[in-house]
Design an enzyme around this catalytic site. Structure first.
Site, PDB file in Angstrom:
ATOM      1  N   SER A   1       0.794  -1.207   0.112  1.00  0.00           N
ATOM      2  CA  SER A   1      -0.012   0.031  -0.167  1.00  0.00           C
ATOM      3  C   SER A   1       0.738   1.225  -0.005  1.00  0.00           C
ATOM      4  CB  SER A   1      -1.031   0.153   1.206  1.00  0.00           C
ATOM      5  OG  SER A   1      -1.588   1.263   1.367  1.00  0.00           O
TER       6      SER A   1
ATOM      7  N   TYR B   1      -2.546  -0.057  11.078  1.00  0.00           N
ATOM      8  CA  TYR B   1      -2.480  -0.380   9.507  1.00  0.00           C
ATOM      9  C   TYR B   1      -1.241  -0.112   8.580  1.00  0.00           C
ATOM     10  CZ  TYR B   1      -3.784  -0.614   4.542  1.00  0.00           C
ATOM     11  OH  TYR B   1      -3.822  -1.003   3.311  1.00  0.00           O
TER      12      TYR B   1
END
Length: 275
Positions: free
Chosen positions: A159, A172
């Site tokens: 990501s 995260y």
């Protein structure tokens, strides 16, 4: 080596090689990027093995692949937070196909947007178990088969959050920084062996990601995409298919992929927004 034509988004795309005779494994395949990647790989000629917790969605996916390609994909239940589930999945795949060429570690999630001070520790643990431990266990168990294939490939879904942290995303982001570190370490560990290692690092993609992050709050999830042209799951699936269909000596180390409306993990151009 010659080129072949695969149909991605309904259009003919020339690829350096195709997937015929190769087996690709996709985790987290019941929705979003995983689902579209499985379909795109099947269109490109791969035999596809898919895993996810939602077995009814896997059945729908395998039916769709069969209708589109005339070949049957194979599905097994998979919870990457469970070592036992991973073992059963890998045994099923290897027992059926006898070989594996591509592993797409797609299973992952974000949960919550609270700061560390008020964060939910159960959410933290689930993200760590899914995004980090699940990826590592899947990779560990399949590396011997990828090496034995003579032309293996590991694709990790990272990501932009693995490059840039933001408030409310501490754990995260930490998991995606970890994926980036694991991917880089794997390249060193597998150097000299016939296994390529790729990281695909998307920015904003409109899938069920935000709905899961906000624990089913559709109103809050929809605000994430307001005024922005986000990427789609098909956009990322295209990138994955491109990476795994290069000639065997070509390794796409990393792709950071964003919408034209995104310039960072928290930097967006939103239509109608006032400065």
């Amino acid at each position: 080596m010659g080129t072949t034509c695969a149909y991605l988004k309904g259009e003919c795309v020339e690829m350096a090689i195709d997937g015929r005779g190769k087996v690709a494994v996709v985790t987290g395949a019941s929705s979003g990027i995983g689902r579209q990647t499985a379909i795109a790989l099947a269109r490109a000629g791969f035999d596809v093995a898919v895993g996810a917790r939602r077995k009814e969605r896997l059945a729908e996916l395998t039916d769709e692949i069969a209708r589109e390609t005339g070949r049957k994909a194979h599905a097994w239940a998979l919870d990457v937070t469970s070592a036992e589930s991973i073992d059963a999945f890998v045994q099923g795949v290897v027992g059926h196909f006898g070989r594996v060429h591509v592993l797409v570690n797609n299973a992952g999630k974000a949960l919550g947007r609270d700061p560390v001070e008020t964060g939910d520790e159960a959410d933290w643990q689930e993200m760590l178990d899914t995004n980090v431990m699940g990826l590592m266990r899947m990779t560990k168990r399949l590396i011997p088969h990828l090496v034995a294939s003579g032309d293996g490939h590991i694709v990790n879904l990272g990501s932009i959050a693995g490059h840039e942290s933001y408030a409310g995303g501490s754990v995260y982001c930490a998991t995606k920084f970890a994926v980036r570190a694991i991917t880089e370490a794997l390249r060193h560990e597998l150097l000299g062996k016939p296994v390529r290692v790729t990281s695909i690092d998307p920015g904003m993609v409109e899938t069920e990601f935000s709905l899961v992050r906000f624990h089913g709050d559709s109103s809050q999830a929809s605000k994430v995409y307001q005024g922005v042209r986000p990427l789609t799951a098909d956009d990322i699936a295209d990138c994955i298919v491109f990476a795994v269909t290069r000639p065997a000596h070509v390794n796409i180390d990393q792709m950071i992929v964003t919408s034209i409306d995104q310039a960072g993990a928290r930097v967006f151009h939103r239509q109608g927004a006032t400065s």
